[in-house]
Design an enzyme around this catalytic site. Structure first.
Site, PDB file in Angstrom:
ATOM      1  N   GLU A 157       1.029  -1.057  -0.035  1.00 18.80           N
ATOM      2  CA  GLU A 157       0.067  -0.136  -0.015  1.00 18.80           C
ATOM      3  C   GLU A 157       0.895   1.246  -0.028  1.00 18.80           C
ATOM      4  O   GLU A 157       1.654   1.378   1.166  1.00 18.80           O
ATOM      5  CB  GLU A 157      -0.826  -0.099   1.355  1.00 18.80           C
ATOM      6  CG  GLU A 157      -2.118   0.828   1.386  1.00 18.80           C
ATOM      7  CD  GLU A 157      -2.048   1.910   2.352  1.00 18.80           C
ATOM      8  OE1 GLU A 157      -2.114   1.768   3.418  1.00 18.80           O
ATOM      9  OE2 GLU A 157      -1.500   3.072   1.682  1.00 18.80           O
ATOM     10  N   CYS A 207      -2.364   7.701   4.975  1.00 17.26           N
ATOM     11  CA  CYS A 207      -2.444   7.439   3.483  1.00 17.26           C
ATOM     12  C   CYS A 207      -3.715   7.880   2.866  1.00 17.26           C
ATOM     13  O   CYS A 207      -3.485   8.093   1.618  1.00 17.26           O
ATOM     14  CB  CYS A 207      -2.501   5.820   3.289  1.00 17.26           C
ATOM     15  SG  CYS A 207      -1.509   4.992   4.512  1.00 17.26           S
TER      16      CYS A 207
END
Lengths: 525, 525
Positions: A265, A302
């Site tokens: 990720e 994120c």
């Protein structure tokens, strides 16, 4: 419990001899005790050997034992008490509230996966019974279940020192799937890592599991992390971090004799789309909510809203003014590491110096390693001109892209790379336009959300924390929520296996009471 | 319908101008009419553009329409009648019975996926309802569904000119998932490919679907196939073929700016383990069944039994004798292509010339392009010495590995690469030993089967036709059976999307009547 700076290899703890490093106080940059010894290749080999040896034993343990083990890790983490919270605050610069909240999430994740294990859907049991009288050929008996993929390497993330680190989502979902885990600790929070690692080590012992179920390695460079991904005994990788780091691991995994899946990720700017009616009706409210989301945790998420898209006009300018007003009151915040702080300063400097970018405002000035929030604006034309304005600036900075019209608005959306989230701010009068946009947004992001921001990732069953490259390396997966377990499973089919040899979950009588699909029908409880 | 040698790009058919080639009669090597024009890069670009343009439209069509389209493809293939069967026999050298059987399987697969689409489990609908009163923070509404991954490139396989070619399992599962498909025809059966391609083209038109849902390209070299995998509009790849070919596509896909999944089914020697009691009790029967499986379709199956493992002794020698006796009566059979025939001859020659290999027997001699079955034996020591004896020889050849004892038997199993299938021949007295072997076998293969052979792959819900590398590129998947649809899906989560904007399958009232998981509970019908 106290920190020792030792590697945790199975049930052993000993000092690595491949150099050493210390944690740093994020606020002051000062070194913290103890020193952590780096793992060498022999330590890596030992951890992989133990993991391989533990694999078949661990994955065959009763589901209830696996679930109890996950819950036990959660209890042991809570039992670390304030020592963990304080060390983590020191190493990351994050507030007590945030760390305690993150600890709650971490513990919650472990317990969620315990429930997932008990519930048994993840096994995907399918039974197509034999039909010995079928013409022209008899039909064999076929039974399918998911099994664990093998030992997993997990890379701790700097920005979630608990929830995406040693006992975070990757570890929890891999252990839940039946995979031993080797964690490469993030060097930004070694003390936190050791404390949590010891909690897992204790749980392994308490539940009588093979010691290789868990090891924790410290790495003074990159060789141990890279070596892990390249080791033939490792069968999958979980990673949260930079695009450069993620792509490097993807390349190592693809070049192996036996390529393996990497779940990285990596990078997302999480566009926020302000639709015209919503913007006119409640631009100022949205602006304030936006600044809260932007500056949360010093923007080190994120899912931080790094890009705002809207059609230019008075309503957008009012939004900008309100956002700047809120931003200018935003306190500077200590960043996770001096390196991240340095990159943030460079990133905002680059935007500030860009000819096509206007600096709208910034947050309050702070101490040496604190990030000052920043808001920029640019035109759609400048944004589309190159990739420079589409790169993630990790931290509390965001860029407003002013579009001249709807066509340009759509053009910018089409030019976006893969994202974790895309947020829409809309009113009912915007629905017709949104309906036209949704197919594109679905193709670009793992999560589409309305009248909110991507920060605050709910750990549930319907969460997708994933998305097309470069948001992640594998758009078929999520790293948050119960679906994350699928990353570490593979299906195996058993044909005509005698009842006496069948795994329990495939037995006719369904003694484990798991959901099963018979002949492709709906799932039977 | 008649063959024209044209490319099928959306609803158009026109002649490719990048060179030409002809199909060959597999039995005689003589060229067949018509000539097929090779696609150029402009044709590839057109097909990709159309597929991209069709994607959002096609995936949004009602499930019932998608299902009916799949069934319509099946009907159109059947309507081709004997023209298809005869052309296919000519191009492949396979018998009428085999081709008709394979057509039945192809049509059955399409209908199976129509049922899968209607049933709706593949959408993996999950709903975590909002909890506005939750403390400390309200819980958002989250709804998850799977959506199609994007346009898919499918490479036709030489050994299944219908079931794994233009309208085969990869195409059927990708279309079922909602993905447009571009097929790169296998040059070994271009006429078969065109006929089936036209059947799909007609179904697309009949169901009013966007034309880019399907295109068929002929390639006179490798540039079109490679270009397809490298094209940014293609989001996944299905391939069945050689290890070299599969690995080449994996590398192209990994090197793209946006890496994509490749589902390559490549190489498997499908070990058959003869356990001691079974071997003693019914070695001769097993030997006869083995030779039937070995020579089926000239051994040109991915699941052909290329390796026999047993502990040496009188029982194994009796098995060998019985197998040789049956083999010596086995007629030679025409192979799919002269290239495959040439490779088979080289492969068996290599084994025959190997110092550690004994040639036990061979089948009857045949015509020029026919394969003569062959059975070899070697010692475990020789087998373990290098990779030379572990490579697949595609065709009716198999190698018996004689182990001195149980330890060596296990050692050989441990040394095996990933497999599609591992077969066990056992009696009840062998169960204790089998119980000890199963964990290793599960880790090595996608399907473990008892008292049978891997040939004859049942197309069902509990089938796994997959396995660890190099059997496939992605051990998490299957290319046969209903689970194959998962390869072409990705999850998307919708947060707080107003009811008026929700996709139908996520609406509260469940108007599509699809299975749903609410709050992680068991699936509700």
């Amino acid at each position: 419990m106290s920190m020792t700076g030792q590697l945790l290899i199975g049930q052993r703890a000993y000092r690595g001899e491949n150099g050493e490093f210390r944690g740093l106080d994020a606020a002051t940059g000062q070194t913290l005790e103890p020193a952590f010894g780096g793992a060498g290749l022999a330590d890596l080999d030992r951890a992989c050997s133990l993991a391989e040896a533990a694999f078949d034993d661990y994955r065959a343990r009763p589901l209830e034992q696996r679930a109890a083990f996950l819950e036990s890790i959660a209890s042991h983490i809570l039992a670390l008490g304030d020592e963990l919270v304080e060390r983590c605050m020191q190493e990351t610069g994050l507030s007590r509230g945030r760390i305690e909240g993150e600890r709650g999430r971490t513990v919650g994740q472990l317990r969620l996966f315990a429930e997932v294990v008990r519930q048994g859907s993840f096994l995907n049991v399918r039974i197509d019974p034999a039909q010995p009288d079928r013409k022209p050929l008899p039909k064999v008996d076929l039974r399918l279940r998911n099994i664990a993929i093998g030992p997993v390497a997990v890379f701790g993330a700097s920005n979630f020192p608990l929830a995406f680190s040693v006992a975070g989502g990757d570890t929890a979902s891999a252990l839940a799937a039946g995979c031993p885990v080797i964690v490469k600790a993030h060097s930004a929070h070694p003390g936190t890592s050791e404390l949590v690692g010891r909690a897992i080590q204790q749980a392994v012992s308490l539940h009588g599991l093979p010691e290789g179920v868990f090891s924790l390695l410290f790495d003074t460079g990159r060789s141990i992390g890279q070596g892990l991904v390249g080791d033939s005994r490792i069968k999958a990788v979980g990673f949260t971090g930079s695009r450069t780091g993620g792509v490097a691991l993807m390349n190592i995994a693809a070049d192996r004799e036996e390529p393996i899946p990497v779940y990285a990720e990596m990078s997302s700017i999480n566009p926020v789309l302000l639709l015209p009616h919503a913007l006119r009706e409640r631009g100022a409210v949205m602006a304030n909510e936006f600044v809260v989301s932007l500056t949360l945790g010093a923007g080190q998420f994120c899912t931080n809203p790094g890009l705002i898209l809207a059609i230019d006009g008075p309503a957008l300018r009012l939004f900008e003014e309100a956002a700047v007003e809120a931003l200018e009151k935003a306190a500077a915040q200590t960043m996770l590491t001096t390196g991240i702080h340095g990159s943030y300063c460079q990133g905002t400097e680059r935007l500030r110096a860009h000819a096509g970018v206007e600096t709208l405002g910034q947050g309050l000035e702070g101490e040496r390693y604190q990030a000052r929030a920043a808001l920029f604006a640019t035109s759609a034309v400048a944004f589309l001109q190159g990739l420079a304005l589409r790169e993630e600036v990790f931290g509390p900075a965001s860029l407003i892209v002013r579009c001249n019209n709807e066509a340009q608005f759509k053009q910018v959306i089409s030019a976006l790379e893969g994202q974790l989230t895309i947020a829409l701010h809309i009113s009912e009068a915007d629905y017709p336009q949104v309906r036209g946009l949704l197919p594109t947004l679905e193709n670009k992001a793992g999560r589409v959300l309305v009248n909110g921001f991507g920060t605050g990732v709910e750990v549930g069953h319907a969460m997708v924390h994933g998305g097309p490259f470069p948001a992640t390396s594998d758009t078929r997966t999520t790293s948050v929520g119960s679906l994350a377990i699928k990353r570490f499973l593979r299906p195996v089919s058993y044909q005509d296996l005698p009842a006496a040899l069948l795994p329990l979950e495939l037995a006719d009588a369904n003694p484990l009471d798991v959901p099963r699909q018979i002949n492709g029908g709906r799932v039977h409880d």
